[in-house]
Write an enzyme that holds these catalytic residues in place. Structure first.
Site, PDB file in Angstrom:
ATOM      1  N   HIS A   7       0.958  -1.204   0.131  1.00 40.31           N
ATOM      2  CA  HIS A   7       0.080  -0.050  -0.016  1.00 40.31           C
ATOM      3  C   HIS A   7       0.764   1.165   0.102  1.00 40.31           C
ATOM      4  O   HIS A   7       1.918   1.247   0.484  1.00 40.31           O
ATOM      5  CB  HIS A   7      -0.704   0.143   1.375  1.00 40.31           C
TER       6      HIS A   7
ATOM      7  N   ASP B  41       2.292   2.028   3.183  1.00 38.69           N
ATOM      8  CA  ASP B  41       3.205   0.854   3.792  1.00 38.69           C
ATOM      9  C   ASP B  41       4.554   1.431   3.401  1.00 38.69           C
ATOM     10  O   ASP B  41       5.697   1.093   4.278  1.00 38.69           O
ATOM     11  CB  ASP B  41       3.152  -0.532   3.175  1.00 38.69           C
TER      12      ASP B  41
HETATM   13  C1  XLS Z   1      -7.640  -6.567   4.142  1.00 34.76           C
HETATM   14  C2  XLS Z   1      -7.215  -6.977   2.821  1.00 34.76           C
HETATM   15  C3  XLS Z   1      -6.008  -5.972   2.432  1.00 34.76           C
HETATM   16  C4  XLS Z   1      -5.715  -6.008   0.931  1.00 34.76           C
HETATM   17  C5  XLS Z   1      -5.055  -4.812   0.406  1.00 34.76           C
HETATM   18  O1  XLS Z   1      -8.257  -7.545   4.835  1.00 34.76           O
HETATM   19  O2  XLS Z   1      -6.675  -8.230   2.906  1.00 34.76           O
HETATM   20  O3  XLS Z   1      -4.831  -6.180   3.105  1.00 34.76           O
HETATM   21  O4  XLS Z   1      -5.149  -7.218   0.671  1.00 34.76           O
HETATM   22  O5  XLS Z   1      -5.634  -3.549   0.752  1.00 34.76           O
END
Ligand code: XLS
Ligand code: NI
Ligand code: NI
Length: 438
Positions: free
Chosen positions: A101, A104
């Site tokens: 993200h 991140d």
């Molecule tokens: C949350 C999601 C997230 C996505 C990306 O539950 O799995 O981590 O993979 O935003």
């Protein structure tokens, strides 16, 4: 190369008899299964957020794992240390992809211009690290759920200003994804849903989400992004009603708004089970619609009602996943470990144990799925089960050349149908067991 994981060498394949915890028991990158190397079947990815970010913080307590990597969390030095550690980690495991993200990668600033500047700086740093390696981005995404501005949604927000910020984040995350060679771009609709219809216009919100996605496609294509966009369905958490509940719901949405040419699905195991489906079900629904794009490889806990994001160890599930993937002819995305260590598994070694477990579970699943297909009994049974439709009135149904009148006449003449035949579930389950535990 950074040496954060001192004393941990390159993780190698040693076979199922090995008792070395830092070795693969099943993942043998170059081993050929059904004509393709394991590493081509299984493009594994490291999830930046869990592996380099999550420190075990939960609603009841602060972090139990130290992910500061010798720097002050929230600084650019720390952001760079995460890159160093992440690359050391991926190299030692032979992982060639990562997912992220936007936030991140860098700490979000108060001013979006500064956040974007940090993203430019950090993505330059990652690009530099990528040189001379096979490591690249699997997919990127924008975090449009964490910041309080998204409390009423991102694409589904009631505020045009917030909508513009969501768009700006998508634009930048797309830039970075393309810059880092990303195969895909994900929309997980964290806050895209509602708590009560007393304050919500569902149609309005869905139209706005679709417009945001359309603009993302237009922009992505204009900057040379040729990969797939993905929706990652999830039924609950954080919103009570999520618009992207499951694969079938997301596919309906994509078709409704004409997004189905550019979008596929990123199916997460734990999300499928939260929706009351098996992982395999959502994979199958995606595959038969030509929309199985990528996989978030994790596992939920059936006794808990939330997204526990565990490293997968259930071989039955990984086998059935790989059965679907092989049947679909593979995926263009990859296997992203959207998984985190349990809170008490708080050492750097545990980060490796988690990935070794996950990679081995999928490698074994791949081998077992290939055996089920090569064995042929399950497929033969399914084919035979529908064989009545290969001739006679059944064939006419398949070809669409009959009518209710003709079928009614056929039934009248038959008076009473024969039994459609046993489903043989237990027989089939025992075939799977005998292959799994031979
Ligand atoms: C949350 C999601 C997230 C996505 C990306 O539950 O799995 O981590 O993979 O935003
Ligand atoms: Ni999830
Ligand atoms: Ni996910």
């Amino acid at each position: 190369m950074s040496d954060f994981f001192k004393g941990i060498e390159q993780v190698k394949y040693e076979g199922p008899k090995s008792t070395n915890p830092m070795a693969f028991k099943y993942y043998n990158a170059d081993e050929v299964v059904m004509g393709k190397k394991m590493k081509e079947h299984l493009p594994f990815a490291m999830a930046w957020w869990h592996n380099l970010g999550a420190n075990g913080v939960d609603m009841f307590g602060s972090g139990s794992a130290d992910k500061s990597f010798g720097q002050i969390v929230g600084t650019m030095e720390h952001a760079k240390a995460k890159v160093d550690v992440g690359f050391e980690f991926m190299k030692k495991l032979g992982i060639e992809y990562f997912c992220f993200h936007d936030i991140d990668l860098v700490p979000e600033a108060d001013d979006i211009n500064e956040t974007n500047r940090r993203l430019d700086e950090l993505s330059d740093y990652i690009l530099e690290k990528m040189k001379g390696t096979n490591i690249k981005c699997l997919w990127g995404t924008a975090n449009m759920f964490g910041n309080p501005r998204y409390m009423n949604g991102a694409g589904s927000t009631n505020s045009p200003d917030v909508y513009a910020f969501a768009a700006a984040q998508v634009k930048k995350a797309l830039d970075i994804t393309v810059k880092l060679g990303g195969r895909g771009y994900v929309f997980w609709g964290g806050r895209e849903g509602y708590e009560t219809l007393l304050n919500t216009d569902v149609k309005f919100e869905q139209e706005n989400i679709a417009s945001l996605m359309k603009m993302a496609v237009e922009y992505g294509r204009s900057i040379g992004f040729t990969g797939d966009f993905y929706i990652e369905p999830k039924p609950k958490e954080p919103m009570k009603h999520q618009y992207d509940f499951d694969a079938a719901t997301a596919i309906g949405f994509l078709r409704q708004y004409g997004l189905d040419k550019d979008f596929k699905l990123n199916i997460e195991a734990n999300h499928a089970t939260l929706a009351g489906h098996t992982f395999q079900h959502d994979l199958r629904i995606s595959a038969i619609n030509g929309m199985l794009g990528s996989i978030d490889a994790n596992q939920g806990d059936m006794l808990l009602g939330w997204d526990t994001d565990e490293f997968p160890f259930n071989i039955y599930d990984t086998t059935m996943c790989m059965y679907e993937v092989l049947k679909a002819g593979g995926i263009t995305g990859g296997f992203n470990f959207d998984a985190k260590n349990r809170r008490p598994s708080n050492t750097p070694e545990d980060m490796f144990y988690g990935y070794i477990l996950g990679m081995d579970s999928f490698a074994l699943g791949l081998k077992k799925a290939a055996q089920i297909i090569e064995d042929g009994r399950v497929d033969a049974f399914v084919k035979e089960r529908y064989s009545g439709f290969e001739s006679g009135i059944g064939k006419k149904v398949r070809e669409g050349t009959t009518s209710l009148v003709e079928l009614a006449e056929y039934a009248a003449q038959l008076k009473k149908p024969q039994s459609p035949g046993s489903g043989r579930q237990e027989y089939l389950e025992s075939i799977v067991n005998s292959i799994l535990f031979e």
